[in-house]
Design a protein around this motif. Structure first.
Motif, PDB file in Angstrom:
ATOM      1  N   LYS A 103       0.916  -1.319   0.111  1.00 51.44           N
ATOM      2  CA  LYS A 103       0.104  -0.043   0.025  1.00 51.44           C
ATOM      3  C   LYS A 103       0.685   1.037   0.083  1.00 51.44           C
ATOM      4  O   LYS A 103       1.720   1.439   0.695  1.00 51.44           O
ATOM      5  N   THR A 104       0.610   2.155  -0.858  1.00 47.19           N
ATOM      6  CA  THR A 104       1.362   3.419  -0.949  1.00 47.19           C
ATOM      7  C   THR A 104       0.446   4.736  -1.673  1.00 47.19           C
ATOM      8  O   THR A 104      -0.446   4.403  -2.122  1.00 47.19           O
ATOM      9  N   GLU A 105       1.184   5.889  -0.958  1.00 48.71           N
ATOM     10  CA  GLU A 105       0.034   6.926  -1.506  1.00 48.71           C
ATOM     11  C   GLU A 105       0.444   7.274  -2.898  1.00 48.71           C
ATOM     12  O   GLU A 105       1.547   6.957  -3.474  1.00 48.71           O
ATOM     13  N   ILE A 106      -0.669   7.691  -3.749  1.00 53.58           N
ATOM     14  CA  ILE A 106      -0.533   8.082  -5.064  1.00 53.58           C
ATOM     15  C   ILE A 106      -0.829   9.559  -5.193  1.00 53.58           C
ATOM     16  O   ILE A 106      -1.497  10.313  -4.303  1.00 53.58           O
ATOM     17  N   ASN A 107      -0.454  10.049  -6.319  1.00 53.54           N
ATOM     18  CA  ASN A 107      -0.658  11.550  -6.619  1.00 53.54           C
ATOM     19  C   ASN A 107      -1.427  11.638  -7.937  1.00 53.54           C
ATOM     20  O   ASN A 107      -1.056  11.924  -9.093  1.00 53.54           O
ATOM     21  N   PRO A 108      -2.933  11.326  -7.729  1.00 59.58           N
ATOM     22  CA  PRO A 108      -3.799  11.273  -8.798  1.00 59.58           C
ATOM     23  C   PRO A 108      -3.966  13.209  -9.390  1.00 59.58           C
ATOM     24  O   PRO A 108      -3.879  13.813  -8.656  1.00 59.58           O
ATOM     25  N   THR A 109      -4.341  13.193 -10.691  1.00 56.90           N
ATOM     26  CA  THR A 109      -4.728  14.149 -11.306  1.00 56.90           C
ATOM     27  C   THR A 109      -5.827  14.690 -10.870  1.00 56.90           C
ATOM     28  O   THR A 109      -6.780  13.951 -10.327  1.00 56.90           O
ATOM     29  N   GLN A 110      -6.424  15.990 -11.166  1.00 54.53           N
ATOM     30  CA  GLN A 110      -7.699  16.487 -10.652  1.00 54.53           C
ATOM     31  C   GLN A 110      -9.036  15.457 -11.204  1.00 54.53           C
ATOM     32  O   GLN A 110      -9.787  15.135 -10.764  1.00 54.53           O
ATOM     33  N   GLU A 111      -8.575  15.158 -12.537  1.00 53.12           N
ATOM     34  CA  GLU A 111      -9.523  14.444 -13.277  1.00 53.12           C
ATOM     35  C   GLU A 111      -9.613  12.971 -12.753  1.00 53.12           C
ATOM     36  O   GLU A 111     -10.801  12.314 -12.659  1.00 53.12           O
ATOM     37  N   GLN A 112      -8.670  12.480 -12.413  1.00 54.56           N
ATOM     38  CA  GLN A 112      -8.826  11.458 -11.800  1.00 54.56           C
ATOM     39  C   GLN A 112      -9.302  11.179 -10.381  1.00 54.56           C
ATOM     40  O   GLN A 112     -10.141  10.172 -10.032  1.00 54.56           O
ATOM     41  N   ILE A 113      -8.925  12.094  -9.610  1.00 54.87           N
ATOM     42  CA  ILE A 113      -9.526  12.471  -8.235  1.00 54.87           C
ATOM     43  C   ILE A 113     -10.964  12.271  -8.482  1.00 54.87           C
ATOM     44  O   ILE A 113     -11.828  11.484  -7.791  1.00 54.87           O
ATOM     45  N   GLN A 114     -11.600  13.085  -9.459  1.00 55.03           N
ATOM     46  CA  GLN A 114     -13.101  13.108  -9.825  1.00 55.03           C
ATOM     47  C   GLN A 114     -13.617  11.523  -9.768  1.00 55.03           C
ATOM     48  O   GLN A 114     -14.540  11.412  -9.393  1.00 55.03           O
ATOM     49  N   LYS A 115     -12.935  10.878 -10.560  1.00 53.77           N
ATOM     50  CA  LYS A 115     -13.410   9.798 -11.227  1.00 53.77           C
ATOM     51  C   LYS A 115     -13.323   8.844  -9.758  1.00 53.77           C
ATOM     52  O   LYS A 115     -14.161   7.878  -9.800  1.00 53.77           O
ATOM     53  N   ILE A 116     -11.947   8.840  -9.083  1.00 49.86           N
ATOM     54  CA  ILE A 116     -12.069   8.195  -7.948  1.00 49.86           C
ATOM     55  C   ILE A 116     -13.404   8.162  -6.979  1.00 49.86           C
ATOM     56  O   ILE A 116     -13.896   7.206  -6.698  1.00 49.86           O
ATOM     57  N   ASN A 117     -13.476   9.450  -6.586  1.00 49.16           N
ATOM     58  CA  ASN A 117     -14.399   9.849  -5.759  1.00 49.16           C
ATOM     59  C   ASN A 117     -16.098   9.421  -6.240  1.00 49.16           C
ATOM     60  O   ASN A 117     -16.691   8.998  -5.356  1.00 49.16           O
ATOM     61  N   LYS A 118     -16.007   9.639  -7.437  1.00 45.30           N
ATOM     62  CA  LYS A 118     -17.545   9.334  -8.017  1.00 45.30           C
ATOM     63  C   LYS A 118     -17.511   7.727  -7.950  1.00 45.30           C
ATOM     64  O   LYS A 118     -18.656   7.294  -7.638  1.00 45.30           O
ATOM     65  N   THR A 119     -16.475   6.866  -8.172  1.00 47.03           N
ATOM     66  CA  THR A 119     -16.651   5.362  -7.923  1.00 47.03           C
ATOM     67  C   THR A 119     -16.825   5.119  -6.719  1.00 47.03           C
ATOM     68  O   THR A 119     -17.740   4.150  -6.340  1.00 47.03           O
ATOM     69  N   ILE A 120     -16.198   5.884  -5.840  1.00 51.74           N
ATOM     70  CA  ILE A 120     -16.313   5.340  -4.293  1.00 51.74           C
ATOM     71  C   ILE A 120     -17.772   5.512  -3.978  1.00 51.74           C
ATOM     72  O   ILE A 120     -18.346   4.990  -3.088  1.00 51.74           O
ATOM     73  N   GLY A 121     -18.165   6.942  -4.178  1.00 49.79           N
ATOM     74  CA  GLY A 121     -19.581   7.308  -3.800  1.00 49.79           C
ATOM     75  C   GLY A 121     -20.716   6.213  -4.535  1.00 49.79           C
ATOM     76  O   GLY A 121     -21.474   5.893  -3.772  1.00 49.79           O
ATOM     77  N   THR A 122     -20.412   5.904  -5.636  1.00 49.69           N
ATOM     78  CA  THR A 122     -21.369   4.915  -6.320  1.00 49.69           C
ATOM     79  C   THR A 122     -21.293   3.537  -5.276  1.00 49.69           C
ATOM     80  O   THR A 122     -22.480   2.896  -5.250  1.00 49.69           O
ATOM     81  N   CYS A 123     -19.867   3.218  -5.350  1.00 51.07           N
ATOM     82  CA  CYS A 123     -19.989   1.920  -4.400  1.00 51.07           C
ATOM     83  C   CYS A 123     -20.630   1.867  -3.138  1.00 51.07           C
ATOM     84  O   CYS A 123     -21.301   1.102  -2.602  1.00 51.07           O
ATOM     85  N   ARG A 124     -20.423   3.012  -2.555  1.00 51.97           N
ATOM     86  CA  ARG A 124     -21.067   3.108  -1.330  1.00 51.97           C
ATOM     87  C   ARG A 124     -22.579   3.250  -1.454  1.00 51.97           C
ATOM     88  O   ARG A 124     -23.341   2.356  -0.506  1.00 51.97           O
ATOM     89  N   PHE A 125     -23.227   3.848  -2.397  1.00 53.94           N
ATOM     90  CA  PHE A 125     -24.724   3.868  -2.533  1.00 53.94           C
ATOM     91  C   PHE A 125     -25.063   2.433  -2.850  1.00 53.94           C
ATOM     92  O   PHE A 125     -26.185   1.905  -2.315  1.00 53.94           O
ATOM     93  N   ILE A 126     -24.394   1.769  -3.735  1.00 52.64           N
ATOM     94  CA  ILE A 126     -24.726   0.223  -3.991  1.00 52.64           C
ATOM     95  C   ILE A 126     -24.780  -0.683  -2.618  1.00 52.64           C
ATOM     96  O   ILE A 126     -25.583  -1.400  -2.755  1.00 52.64           O
ATOM     97  N   TYR A 127     -23.804  -0.343  -1.988  1.00 49.68           N
ATOM     98  CA  TYR A 127     -23.628  -1.574  -0.822  1.00 49.68           C
ATOM     99  C   TYR A 127     -24.770  -0.992   0.043  1.00 49.68           C
ATOM    100  O   TYR A 127     -25.405  -1.882   0.493  1.00 49.68           O
TER     101      TYR A 127
END
Ligand SMILES: [Zn+2]
Length: 389
Positions: free
Chosen positions: A6-30
């Protein structure tokens, strides 16, 4: 053998948006899965497994509720995984291993974005970046920590998570057994210290990174920015005018970020140095490595030493060296810290009791003389009483 990193990453703004959206959707589905099963239960209907829920969602729910089609916008692998996780939570509850599954709350939950290797190009990892499905190349903060694909390591799956505004990748790697190298017929002794970071019995010396121009400059810069920050706090205390106070507060936030960033940069350089040292030491493929059991806790209690010791990351070095030795099948020998590695003459074996910390050269009556730390590293290498880590 499988191993996770496990290690820290340095995503771009665009990638951050995608990650947040995915995590949000996964939480919703859960949460949706849990709520739906609760409803089924209340109606006296049959419990839905993750698989049947997925079929129901795609064939019944979504066609009748197009307003939820945004679920389809993110990685389907990740969404599926969150259903499986929710299903696991239920099965644990059925087996009386845990309580009834709870809803995941925003910002407070451990929902992650899951990815899996589907084709050869996925999950490719280089020293400084990793190719994550649906995100593309993502920069790694700690270079070379995850073993690279070119070295023959295959990433099977992984997750991306977010904590306190920072983003992390965690990967599961298949380590083939034949990766264990043929070891050489020699051992190494390593003397760790404050003057040099490490003096090794094969003659190699690893510098103390804190004594380099690069770190010194950054440390100076850090002190300057920290002073600037405390001045700004003082300023804020003195102000009565609300408007000006607000401006100062914003100013302080900016300065805090500046200081944090500098801390991080320095820390990264130090960690990088540790990793390089470990890699270079094991590269020679010794059959065993001996180090002294450093009394890090004791040294931390000494006010003068604690900063020097903490900033050299001895503990992290040992942990990483131990992991590497295990992986490669090398023996890591730990010598008691009372073993007089510095005071012992490597040639005749006599002990020089009056050796002072300032004596950089070890000179013995038998005619032997050597660099003090080098002599210690030879004694560590040849130590006969030790425990194996
Ligand atoms: Zn001697």
């Amino acid at each position: 053998m499988r191993k996770s990193y496990k290690t820290e990453i340095n995503p771009t703004q665009e990638q951050i948006q995608k990650i947040n959206k995915t995590i949000g959707t996964c939480r919703f589905i859960y949460n949706f899965y849990i709520a739906h099963n609760k409803e089924l239960y209340n109606k006296g209907e049959k419990f839905m497994t993750a698989k049947s829920f997925s079929v129901w969602l795609n064939n019944e729910f979504l066609p009748n509720h197009p307003e939820y089609l945004w679920i389809k916008d993110v990685s389907s692998k990740s969404v599926k995984k969150s259903m499986e996780n929710a299903y696991t939570a239920f099965s644990r509850f059925f087996k009386k291993q845990s309580r009834f599954p709870r809803f995941k709350k925003k910002n407070k939950s451990d929902v992650k974005m899951y990815f899996v290797k589907n084709n050869p190009k996925d999950c490719f990892c280089e020293r400084h970046r990793i190719n994550i499905p649906t995100l593309g190349w993502v920069k790694l903060k700690e270079k070379g920590y995850i073993p690279t694909t070119k070295q023959g390591y295959v990433i099977k799956s992984g997750t991306v998570s977010c904590k306190a505004g920072r983003y992390y990748v965690s990967v599961l790697i298949e380590i083939p057994d034949q990766n264990k190298p043929q070891l050489n017929d020699f051992g190494l002794g390593i003397d760790l210290g404050l003057k040099n970071f490490a003096v090794i019995s094969n003659g190699i010396t690893k510098k103390n990174i804190n004594k380099t121009e690069r770190i010194r400059k950054l440390e100076k810069q850090l002190k300057r920015e920290q002073r600037c920050l405390s001045r700004k706090y003082e300023d804020l205390k003195k102000r009565n005018n609300k408007m000006k106070g607000e401006a100062t507060r914003q100013n302080i936030q900016k300065q805090v970020l500046k200081v944090q960033k500098l801390h991080h940069r320095i820390d990264n350089i130090r960690t990088d140095h540790i990793n390089k040292c470990v890699n270079e030491i094991v590269k020679t493929k010794p059959s065993y490595i001996t180090i002294e059991d450093l009394n890090v806790k004791g040294m931390m209690k000494n006010r003068h030493l604690s900063k020097a010791v903490a900033s050299q990351k001895f503990y992290e070095f040992r942990t990483k060296l131990e992991a590497k030795c295990k992986e490669l099948g090398m023996e890591l020998r730990i010598v008691d810290r009372w073993y007089p590695s510095s005071k012992l003459c490597h040639e005749c074996g006599c002990i020089k009791r009056d050796l002072k910390l300032s004596d950089r050269e070890y000179i013995c009556e038998c005619g032997y003389h050597a660099d003090r730390d080098y002599n210690a590293s030879l004694n560590l290498r040849d130590a006969t009483s030790y425990k194996i880590a």
